[in-house]
Scaffold this motif. Structure first.
Motif, PDB file in Angstrom:
ATOM      1  N   HIS A 171       0.854  -1.093   0.033  1.00 38.85           N
ATOM      2  CA  HIS A 171       0.101  -0.012   0.158  1.00 38.85           C
ATOM      3  C   HIS A 171       0.766   1.251   0.069  1.00 38.85           C
ATOM      4  O   HIS A 171       1.730   1.349   0.933  1.00 38.85           O
ATOM      5  N   LEU A 172       0.688   2.113  -1.097  1.00 37.64           N
ATOM      6  CA  LEU A 172       1.578   3.191  -1.119  1.00 37.64           C
ATOM      7  C   LEU A 172       1.489   3.935   0.016  1.00 37.64           C
ATOM      8  O   LEU A 172       0.189   4.639   0.515  1.00 37.64           O
ATOM      9  N   ASN A 173       2.350   4.275   0.854  1.00 41.56           N
ATOM     10  CA  ASN A 173       2.499   5.120   1.896  1.00 41.56           C
ATOM     11  C   ASN A 173       1.774   6.766   1.480  1.00 41.56           C
ATOM     12  O   ASN A 173       2.212   7.396   0.590  1.00 41.56           O
ATOM     13  N   ILE A 193       7.581   3.500  -7.826  1.00 42.69           N
ATOM     14  CA  ILE A 193       8.021   4.752  -7.741  1.00 42.69           C
ATOM     15  C   ILE A 193       9.030   4.966  -6.390  1.00 42.69           C
ATOM     16  O   ILE A 193       8.942   4.132  -5.439  1.00 42.69           O
ATOM     17  N   GLY A 194      10.169   5.734  -6.536  1.00 43.84           N
ATOM     18  CA  GLY A 194      11.228   5.836  -5.733  1.00 43.84           C
ATOM     19  C   GLY A 194      11.071   7.352  -5.221  1.00 43.84           C
ATOM     20  O   GLY A 194       9.994   7.974  -5.465  1.00 43.84           O
ATOM     21  N   GLY A 195      12.292   7.917  -5.137  1.00 43.76           N
ATOM     22  CA  GLY A 195      12.372   9.370  -4.812  1.00 43.76           C
ATOM     23  C   GLY A 195      13.172  10.221  -5.849  1.00 43.76           C
ATOM     24  O   GLY A 195      13.246   9.439  -7.029  1.00 43.76           O
ATOM     25  N   VAL A 196      13.870  11.201  -5.592  1.00 49.02           N
ATOM     26  CA  VAL A 196      14.243  12.052  -6.653  1.00 49.02           C
ATOM     27  C   VAL A 196      15.882  11.603  -6.987  1.00 49.02           C
ATOM     28  O   VAL A 196      16.322  11.966  -8.060  1.00 49.02           O
ATOM     29  N   GLU A 197      16.200  10.775  -6.143  1.00 44.80           N
ATOM     30  CA  GLU A 197      17.436  10.059  -6.304  1.00 44.80           C
ATOM     31  C   GLU A 197      17.150   8.697  -6.564  1.00 44.80           C
ATOM     32  O   GLU A 197      16.526   7.881  -6.305  1.00 44.80           O
ATOM     33  N   ARG A 198      18.015   8.309  -7.675  1.00 41.57           N
ATOM     34  CA  ARG A 198      17.881   6.775  -8.294  1.00 41.57           C
ATOM     35  C   ARG A 198      18.098   5.989  -7.205  1.00 41.57           C
ATOM     36  O   ARG A 198      17.358   4.755  -7.208  1.00 41.57           O
ATOM     37  N   SER A 199      18.928   6.279  -6.220  1.00 39.04           N
ATOM     38  CA  SER A 199      19.228   5.243  -5.179  1.00 39.04           C
ATOM     39  C   SER A 199      18.252   5.251  -3.861  1.00 39.04           C
ATOM     40  O   SER A 199      18.197   4.350  -3.034  1.00 39.04           O
ATOM     41  N   ASP A 200      17.433   5.927  -3.992  1.00 43.92           N
ATOM     42  CA  ASP A 200      15.878   6.240  -3.117  1.00 43.92           C
ATOM     43  C   ASP A 200      15.243   5.028  -2.992  1.00 43.92           C
ATOM     44  O   ASP A 200      15.133   4.290  -3.834  1.00 43.92           O
ATOM     45  N   ALA A 201      14.938   4.567  -1.879  1.00 47.51           N
ATOM     46  CA  ALA A 201      13.809   3.522  -1.863  1.00 47.51           C
ATOM     47  C   ALA A 201      12.548   3.645  -2.470  1.00 47.51           C
ATOM     48  O   ALA A 201      12.336   4.553  -2.634  1.00 47.51           O
ATOM     49  N   THR A 202      12.308   2.429  -2.886  1.00 46.54           N
ATOM     50  CA  THR A 202      11.053   2.449  -3.771  1.00 46.54           C
ATOM     51  C   THR A 202       9.896   1.563  -3.205  1.00 46.54           C
ATOM     52  O   THR A 202      10.060   0.839  -2.225  1.00 46.54           O
ATOM     53  N   GLN A 203       8.689   1.935  -3.809  1.00 46.45           N
ATOM     54  CA  GLN A 203       7.615   1.168  -3.418  1.00 46.45           C
ATOM     55  C   GLN A 203       6.855   0.933  -4.743  1.00 46.45           C
ATOM     56  O   GLN A 203       6.812   1.365  -5.494  1.00 46.45           O
ATOM     57  N   LEU A 231       9.741  14.996 -10.067  1.00 44.83           N
ATOM     58  CA  LEU A 231      11.148  14.349 -10.331  1.00 44.83           C
ATOM     59  C   LEU A 231      11.383  13.015  -9.804  1.00 44.83           C
ATOM     60  O   LEU A 231      12.536  12.693 -10.015  1.00 44.83           O
ATOM     61  N   CYS A 232      10.451  12.408  -9.321  1.00 45.45           N
ATOM     62  CA  CYS A 232      10.815  10.965  -8.747  1.00 45.45           C
ATOM     63  C   CYS A 232      10.940   9.981  -9.945  1.00 45.45           C
ATOM     64  O   CYS A 232      10.184  10.073 -10.780  1.00 45.45           O
ATOM     65  N   TYR A 233      11.985   9.054  -9.647  1.00 47.33           N
ATOM     66  CA  TYR A 233      11.988   7.972 -10.328  1.00 47.33           C
ATOM     67  C   TYR A 233      10.913   6.994 -10.303  1.00 47.33           C
ATOM     68  O   TYR A 233      10.386   6.831  -9.180  1.00 47.33           O
ATOM     69  N   HIS A 234      10.559   6.407 -11.514  1.00 46.17           N
ATOM     70  CA  HIS A 234       9.402   5.590 -11.626  1.00 46.17           C
ATOM     71  C   HIS A 234       9.556   4.890 -12.671  1.00 46.17           C
ATOM     72  O   HIS A 234      10.121   4.907 -13.954  1.00 46.17           O
ATOM     73  N   GLY A 235       8.794   3.755 -13.025  1.00 49.31           N
ATOM     74  CA  GLY A 235       8.895   2.584 -14.007  1.00 49.31           C
ATOM     75  C   GLY A 235       7.841   1.634 -13.893  1.00 49.31           C
ATOM     76  O   GLY A 235       7.160   1.482 -12.990  1.00 49.31           O
TER      77      GLY A 235
END
Ligand code: MD6
Ligand code: FE
Length: 206
Positions: A2-4, A146-156, A174-178
């Motif tokens: 569940h997305l926070n 989806i993660g944060g604005v840094e590629r290394s950030d935790a993802t959900q 600008l959050c990373y997502h895929g």
């Protein structure tokens, strides 16, 4: 998972935004527009490796990728014609959920066969990040990461079902997502299966 809800300011997930009948009407409209502006297979800059998604665009500008790089341009890369206009229902969606006084200029249409995926990326080819990116999913369910604005950030991860809308605005813009994968056969909306994702963008400063 569940997305926070406190995930990142400006991120919105609106499951079931479009009902089944609206989804069907949107698909009919898209079938007609894709005849005018056929799906093409983009390739990666430099390497020329093909994307697993096929794409086209609607609006004054369309996002393209080829050996020369990523960019927005007014014409379809193979036909040389201007992109068809963005349908009214999508302009209205932007107005309802985008919180942006300026209109969208591009609607990227991505078609995922059940084997297609999309690597983690930021949407950052626009000239402004003050406008949101608004996405609509149609057809088979996808696993969105989806993660944060840094590629290394935790993802959900979350599942995007047909009719769902996602908005990346504010800090989430600008959050990373895929897309990790598409669950083939999970929807009967598209008669040949697979998934469509539409992303509405504003390119120019306003
Ligand atoms: C997809 N979505 O759902 C890929 N980008 O197939 C995106 O890349 C995306 O969902 C920006 C904003 C929302 C998105
Ligand atoms: Fe994206």
């Amino acid at each position: 998972m569940h997305l926070n809800e406190e995930f990142t300011e400006g991120f919105k997930f609106m499951p079931g935004y479009f009902g089944r009948q609206e989804q069907k009407e949107l698909v009919e409209t898209l079938r007609y527009l894709v005849k005018e502006a056929p799906l093409f297979t983009p390739v990666m800059p430099r390497t020329g490796k093909p994307f697993s998604v096929r794409m086209t665009n609607l609006g004054d500008l369309g996002w393209v990728s080829d050996r020369n790089g990523y960019r927005y341009q007014p014409q379809h890369p193979t036909s040389g014609e201007n992109w068809p206009a963005i349908p009214k229902v999508l302009i209205e969606l932007w107005e309802q959920v985008g919180g942006c006084p300026a209109s969208p200029e591009a609607c990227l249409v991505n078609y995922y066969a059940p084997t297609a995926k999309m690597g983690m990326h930021q949407d950052k080819d626009e000239e402004t990040f003050d406008a949101p990116v608004v996405s609509v999913s149609l057809g088979d369910t996808a696993l969105f990461r989806i993660g944060g604005v840094e590629r290394s950030d935790a993802t959900q991860s979350l599942k995007l079902n047909s009719g769902d809308v996602v908005v990346l605005a504010g800090e989430s813009r600008l959050c990373y997502h895929g897309i990790d994968r598409v669950l083939g056969g999970s929807s009967s909306l598209l008669k040949d299966g697979g998934r469509l994702n539409l992303t509405l963008r504003r390119v120019s400063p306003f």
